[in-house]
Scaffold this active site. Structure first.
Site, PDB file in Angstrom:
ATOM      1  N   SER A 112       2.653  -4.747   5.256  1.00  0.00           N
ATOM      2  CA  SER A 112       1.489  -4.329   4.483  1.00  0.00           C
ATOM      3  C   SER A 112       1.711  -4.390   2.980  1.00  0.00           C
ATOM      4  CB  SER A 112       1.097  -2.929   4.942  1.00  0.00           C
ATOM      5  OG  SER A 112      -0.113  -2.576   4.360  1.00  0.00           O
ATOM      6  N   HIS A 113       1.599  -3.236   2.337  1.00  0.00           N
ATOM      7  CA  HIS A 113       1.685  -3.162   0.880  1.00  0.00           C
ATOM      8  C   HIS A 113       3.127  -3.072   0.386  1.00  0.00           C
ATOM      9  CE1 HIS A 113       1.633   0.643   2.830  1.00  0.00           C
ATOM     10  NE2 HIS A 113       2.308   1.142   1.822  1.00  0.00           N
ATOM     11  N   ASP A 276      -4.248  -5.892  -0.504  1.00  0.00           N
ATOM     12  CA  ASP A 276      -2.797  -5.726  -0.377  1.00  0.00           C
ATOM     13  C   ASP A 276      -2.139  -6.903   0.339  1.00  0.00           C
ATOM     14  OD1 ASP A 276      -3.779  -5.265   2.148  1.00  0.00           O
ATOM     15  OD2 ASP A 276      -2.264  -3.770   2.639  1.00  0.00           O
ATOM     16  N   ASP A 278      -1.303  -7.708   3.406  1.00  0.00           N
ATOM     17  CA  ASP A 278      -1.894  -8.290   4.614  1.00  0.00           C
ATOM     18  C   ASP A 278      -3.420  -8.224   4.619  1.00  0.00           C
ATOM     19  OD1 ASP A 278      -1.733  -5.515   4.860  1.00  0.00           O
ATOM     20  OD2 ASP A 278      -1.653  -5.601   7.048  1.00  0.00           O
ATOM     21  N   ASP A 280      -5.645  -5.718   4.367  1.00  0.00           N
ATOM     22  CA  ASP A 280      -6.471  -4.676   4.978  1.00  0.00           C
ATOM     23  C   ASP A 280      -6.831  -3.554   4.007  1.00  0.00           C
ATOM     24  OD1 ASP A 280      -3.918  -3.645   4.979  1.00  0.00           O
ATOM     25  OD2 ASP A 280      -3.873  -3.167   7.121  1.00  0.00           O
ATOM     26  N   ARG A 281      -6.082  -3.424   2.910  1.00  0.00           N
ATOM     27  CA  ARG A 281      -6.418  -2.370   1.944  1.00  0.00           C
ATOM     28  C   ARG A 281      -7.279  -2.918   0.811  1.00  0.00           C
ATOM     29  NH1 ARG A 281      -1.472   1.727   0.994  1.00  0.00           N
ATOM     30  NH2 ARG A 281      -0.905   1.984   3.186  1.00  0.00           N
ATOM     31  N   LYS A 375      -8.596  -1.792   9.191  1.00  0.00           N
ATOM     32  CA  LYS A 375      -9.259  -1.678   7.901  1.00  0.00           C
ATOM     33  C   LYS A 375      -9.340  -3.072   7.300  1.00  0.00           C
ATOM     34  CE  LYS A 375      -4.979   0.078   5.828  1.00  0.00           C
ATOM     35  NZ  LYS A 375      -4.107   0.441   6.942  1.00  0.00           N
TER      36      LYS A 375
HETATM   37  C1  G16 Z   1      -0.763   2.231   7.258  1.00  0.00           C
HETATM   38  C2  G16 Z   1      -1.747   2.716   8.252  1.00  0.00           C
HETATM   39  C3  G16 Z   1      -2.761   3.584   7.562  1.00  0.00           C
HETATM   40  C4  G16 Z   1      -2.078   4.691   6.798  1.00  0.00           C
HETATM   41  C5  G16 Z   1      -1.070   4.112   5.851  1.00  0.00           C
HETATM   42  C6  G16 Z   1      -0.231   5.147   5.116  1.00  0.00           C
HETATM   43  O1  G16 Z   1      -1.400   1.392   6.359  1.00  0.00           O
HETATM   44  O2  G16 Z   1      -2.402   1.664   8.882  1.00  0.00           O
HETATM   45  O3  G16 Z   1      -3.615   4.073   8.513  1.00  0.00           O
HETATM   46  O4  G16 Z   1      -3.002   5.441   6.083  1.00  0.00           O
HETATM   47  O5  G16 Z   1      -0.186   3.294   6.562  1.00  0.00           O
HETATM   48  O6  G16 Z   1       0.586   5.788   6.000  1.00  0.00           O
HETATM   49  P1  G16 Z   1       1.743   6.741   5.525  1.00  0.00           P
HETATM   50  O7  G16 Z   1       1.093   7.794   4.684  1.00  0.00           O
HETATM   51  O8  G16 Z   1       2.306   7.254   6.799  1.00  0.00           O
HETATM   52  O9  G16 Z   1       2.709   5.931   4.700  1.00  0.00           O
HETATM   53  P2  G16 Z   1      -0.843  -0.044   6.048  1.00  0.00           P
HETATM   54  O10 G16 Z   1      -1.818  -0.643   5.085  1.00  0.00           O
HETATM   55  O11 G16 Z   1       0.518   0.225   5.453  1.00  0.00           O
HETATM   56  O12 G16 Z   1      -0.761  -0.724   7.378  1.00  0.00           O
END
Ligand code: G16
Length: 542
Positions: A112-113, A276, A278, A280-281, A375
């Site tokens: 992800s990010h 981000d 991938d 989704d954000r 997302k």
């Molecule tokens: C993932 C989850 C999200 C979550 C985020 C932050 O996002 O898909 O639902 O809100 O992590 O999680 P944490 O607070 O546990 O770090 P992504 O965009 O990283 O896949």
């Protein structure tokens, strides 16, 4: 041709908030990825005769990992793997493909990010047939399988050329290489009023979309510039790079600071957005007006009727518990239910599948709807563009009217990153043990009304998830939430979520950190984070 390699369980292959995330070099260790992929196959009851979708965000090791997974899917008898050209698929596009093709599931390669590259992070996530992240029952089964794995199956075949869409075969498995953008772009055309957005751009409306050298570049280029007529160059950093250009592909004011500087300056375009690693954000920012993810979700819900795909109304809405209650106020006005779920997109899946919610979102820059089961960053951008095209107002005007009508939930998140895991764990545990005795206690200028350890009972399947964050409500219409991140790859990250409601009409224009000063002071009073974690200030304030 099938190779059966004996192996042993590897510690720590437990999926977190969103799949298994580790340092890239950990994933590159011999057998590490293979063990986990075999554990996915074993945990879901095998992939024989199944159809899978496969792709990733293009980060370092994506190319090799895709080839390894293709060989392992074929060696275990998958009927078909639909793979993105060059191994690329954004997370929302992968979710859409799984649904559109009726696949049995998909493997998405992304952290992800989190930064990419040899010194960065890598991740593997399994999505189920509804297109959404595997629910806890499935990730648990995968984890259990990883504790018992004794062999993995693969092929001794060379890499497949994934550079051109088309069909081929690997042993008996059909491999279909697809354009990663086409199906997704067609879905967006069905949901949004592209004519109205085109007319908005034709009227001189300007946009800057920062793809952060990550996967949304090709999607944003095709949709925003080619199909919607945004001026050439509106999409910045559009070429995906294996290390995201050395950046941190997290769309928030801290990591997307170049865009923020532009948007707060004299030459700002009308609208700014970022996505981000991938895809989704999202981050939404108007000229001189940053929109928090929680506010963005509330505005989208309040204006969804202006968008063709949602003109029929919303069945309900959902947000993660730490997200602000701005959405709840809109839901109340619309007369629909607002569900509060634990952090993690997987918790929205049942609500969306059961038709209990149409829109959902999180404070962590995730917004989406029942069009996919992830997302979706570009979707959020198109939602805003469609709303602005219908209202013909600036982002700042939309926000001012929104707050005037619903009041404003001032909101901020303070992150303490890569802190000592034991110290952070102890801080949470000790506070958890004190929750029962907090009601009535004065902290700084605020008094505690109620405190709870958030647990969630899924209204669809009845599953219960406990210990999802410590929630402290103050009598002064303020709230504090503390939880440990489930997506980090080093030490622990403590997240502190701060919120205070201002009903208006006065006091709607303060700086959020000022408006939240008493909640910040109460937090320090309550848990002495700075002393206990040895940090003078949070690492990231959003
Ligand atoms: C993932 C989850 C999200 C979550 C985020 C932050 O996002 O898909 O639902 O809100 O992590 O999680 P944490 O607070 O546990 O770090 P992504 O965009 O990283 O896949």
């Amino acid at each position: 041709m099938i190779e059966i390699n004996s192996t042993r369980p590897i510690d720590g292959q437990k999926p977190g908030t969103s799949g298994l995330r580790k340092k890239t070099r950990v994933f590159q260790e011999p057998g590490y990825l293979e063990n986990f992929v075999q554990s996915i196959w074993n945990g879901i009851g095998g992939v024989e005769d199944k159809v899978l979708v496969l792709g990733g965000d293009g980060r370092f090791f994506n190319t090799q990992a895709v080839q390894i997974i293709l060989r392992m899917a074929a060696a275990s008898g998958a009927a078909k793997v639909i793979v993105g050209q060059d191994g690329l698929l954004s997370t929302p596009a992968a979710s859409h493909l799984i649904r559109a093709r009726g696949a049995d599931g998909g493997v998405i390669l992304s952290a992800s990010h989190n930064p990419g590259g040899p010194e960065g992070d890598f991740g593997v996530k399994f999505n189920t047939a509804n297109g959404g992240p595997a629910p806890e029952s499935v990730t648990e089964a995968i984890y259990r399988a990883s504790c018992e794995v004794t062999e993995y199956r693969t092929l001794g075949t060379p890499d497949i050329d994934l550079s051109t869409p088309g069909r081929g075969r690997l042993l008996a498995t059909e491999i279909e290489i697809v354009d990663p953008v086409a199906d997704y772009a067609a879905l967006m055309e069905r949901l949004f009023d592209f004519d109205a957005i085109r007319a908005l751009f034709a009227s001189g409306f300007t946009l800057r979309f920062d793809a952060m050298h990550a996967i949304t570049g090709p999607y944003a280029h095709e949709i925003l510039e080619r199909r919607l007529g945004a001026p050439a160059g509106s999409v910045d950093n559009a070429t995906p790079l294996p290390d995201f250009g050395g950046g941190h592909p997290d769309p928030n004011p801290v990591w997307a600071h170049e865009l923020m500087t532009l948007m707060m300056g004299a030459d700002a375009p009308d609208f700014g957005a970022a996505s981000d690693g991938d895809g989704d954000r999202n981050m939404i920012v108007g000229r001189g007006a940053y929109v928090t993810p929680s506010d963005s979700l509330a505005v989208i819900a309040a204006n969804a009727h202006l968008v063709p795909g949602y003109a029929g109304g919303l069945k309900g809405v959902a947000r993660s518990m730490p997200s602000s209650a701005a959405l709840d106020r809109v839901a109340e006005a619309l007369g629909i239910t607002c569900y509060a779920t634990p952090t993690g997109w997987k918790f929205f899946g049942n609500l969306l599948d059961a038709g209990l919610a149409t829109l959902c979102g999180e404070e962590s820059a995730g917004t989406g709807s029942d069009h996919v089961r992830e997302k979706d960053g570009l979707w959020a951008v198109l939602m805003w563009l469609n709303i602005l095209a219908a209202r013909r107002q600036s982002v700042a005007e939309v926000m001012a009217e929104h707050w005037a009508r619903y009041g404003r939930n001032y909101y901020s998140r303070h992150d303490y990153e890569e802190v000592d895991a034991a110290a952070a764990g102890a801080l949470i545990e000790e506070l958890r043990a004190r929750l029962d005795r907090l009601a009535g206690v004065k902290l700084g200028g605020l008094s505690v009304r109620a405190a709870q350890d958030f647990s969630y009972s899924d209204p669809v399947d009845g599953s219960v998830t406990t210990k999802q964050g410590l929630e402290i409500h103050f009598a002064e219409d303020a709230r504090l939430v503390l939880r440990l991140s489930g997506t980090g790859t080093a030490g622990a990250t403590l997240r502190v979520y701060l919120e205070r409601f201002a009903p208006g009409p006065e006091g709607l224009d303060e700086d959020p950190q000022t408006a939240l000063a008493e909640v910040i002071a109460a937090t320090e009073d309550l848990c002495q984070i700075k002393t206990r974690l040895g940090r003078a200030a949070p690492d990231v304030v959003t």
